[in-house]
Design a protein around this motif. Structure first.
Motif, short mmCIF file in Angstrom:
data_model
loop_
_atom_site.label_atom_id
_atom_site.label_comp_id
_atom_site.label_asym_id
_atom_site.label_seq_id
_atom_site.Cartn_x
_atom_site.Cartn_y
_atom_site.Cartn_z
N GLU A 197 -18.00 -4.15 -50.90
CA GLU A 197 -17.83 -2.72 -51.17
C GLU A 197 -19.16 -1.98 -51.10
O GLU A 197 -19.24 -0.85 -50.63
N ASP A 198 -20.22 -2.63 -51.57
CA ASP A 198 -21.54 -2.03 -51.55
C ASP A 198 -22.02 -1.79 -50.12
O ASP A 198 -22.51 -0.71 -49.79
N VAL A 199 -21.89 -2.80 -49.24
CA VAL A 199 -22.34 -2.60 -47.86
C VAL A 199 -21.47 -1.58 -47.13
O VAL A 199 -21.97 -0.82 -46.30
N GLN A 200 -20.20 -1.52 -47.49
CA GLN A 200 -19.34 -0.49 -46.89
C GLN A 200 -19.75 0.90 -47.34
O GLN A 200 -19.79 1.83 -46.54
N ALA A 201 -20.08 1.04 -48.62
CA ALA A 201 -20.50 2.34 -49.14
C ALA A 201 -21.79 2.82 -48.47
O ALA A 201 -22.02 4.02 -48.32
N LEU A 202 -22.62 1.88 -48.04
CA LEU A 202 -23.87 2.23 -47.35
C LEU A 202 -23.65 2.51 -45.87
O LEU A 202 -24.56 2.95 -45.18
N GLY A 203 -22.46 2.24 -45.37
CA GLY A 203 -22.17 2.59 -43.99
C GLY A 203 -21.85 1.44 -43.06
O GLY A 203 -21.76 1.64 -41.85
N LEU A 204 -21.66 0.23 -43.57
CA LEU A 204 -21.28 -0.89 -42.71
C LEU A 204 -19.75 -0.94 -42.65
O LEU A 204 -19.11 -1.28 -43.64
N PRO A 205 -19.16 -0.59 -41.52
CA PRO A 205 -17.70 -0.57 -41.44
C PRO A 205 -17.12 -1.97 -41.26
O PRO A 205 -17.78 -2.88 -40.76
#
Length: 120
Positions: A86-94
């Motif tokens: 969830e953290d990497v997604q929130a930073l923009g990793l789809p």
């Protein structure tokens, strides 16, 4: 919870590396994985990522025949923890294919560190 401080050089480098060579897979419910696969000679990169990740993660090796080599050994680093994904997604990793939509994060990051590592 935030695992990345992109103003810290190692965190910025790891996130940029994940954007380029990582794969975020979403499964049903809370299942999914973040993984990076490299040639075994690059294992020290993934070992450093393993040290930076505060959650359970694993590194595994695999040897197989490919079109280019009879026996090629690769290494894969995997994180399954939902919080990390969830953290990497929130930073923009789809999740899924990302080649057409990947972009720099929208929060401050250590771009100098990213550029220096890219020039190596």
């Amino acid at each position: 919870m935030t695992f990345f401080d992109l103003e810290r050089p190692k965190h910025a480098y790891m996130f940029a590396f994940l954007q380029a060579d990582g794969h975020l897979r979403q499964g049903p419910g809370n299942k999914g994985t973040l993984s990076v696969g490299l040639s075994a000679r690059d294992a020290p990169i993934l070992e450093e990522f393993q040290r930076l990740c505060p959650l359970h993660n694993s590194i595994r090796y695999r040897t197989r025949s490919t079109n280019f080599k009879a026996e090629h050994t690769s290494v894969v680093w995997t994180v399954s923890a939902r919080e990390f994904r969830e953290d990497v997604q929130a930073l923009g990793l789809p999740a899924g294919r990302k080649s057409a939509i990947i972009a720099p994060p929208i929060i401050p990051f250590d771009g100098a560190s990213m550029a220096a590592n890219r020039e190596r």
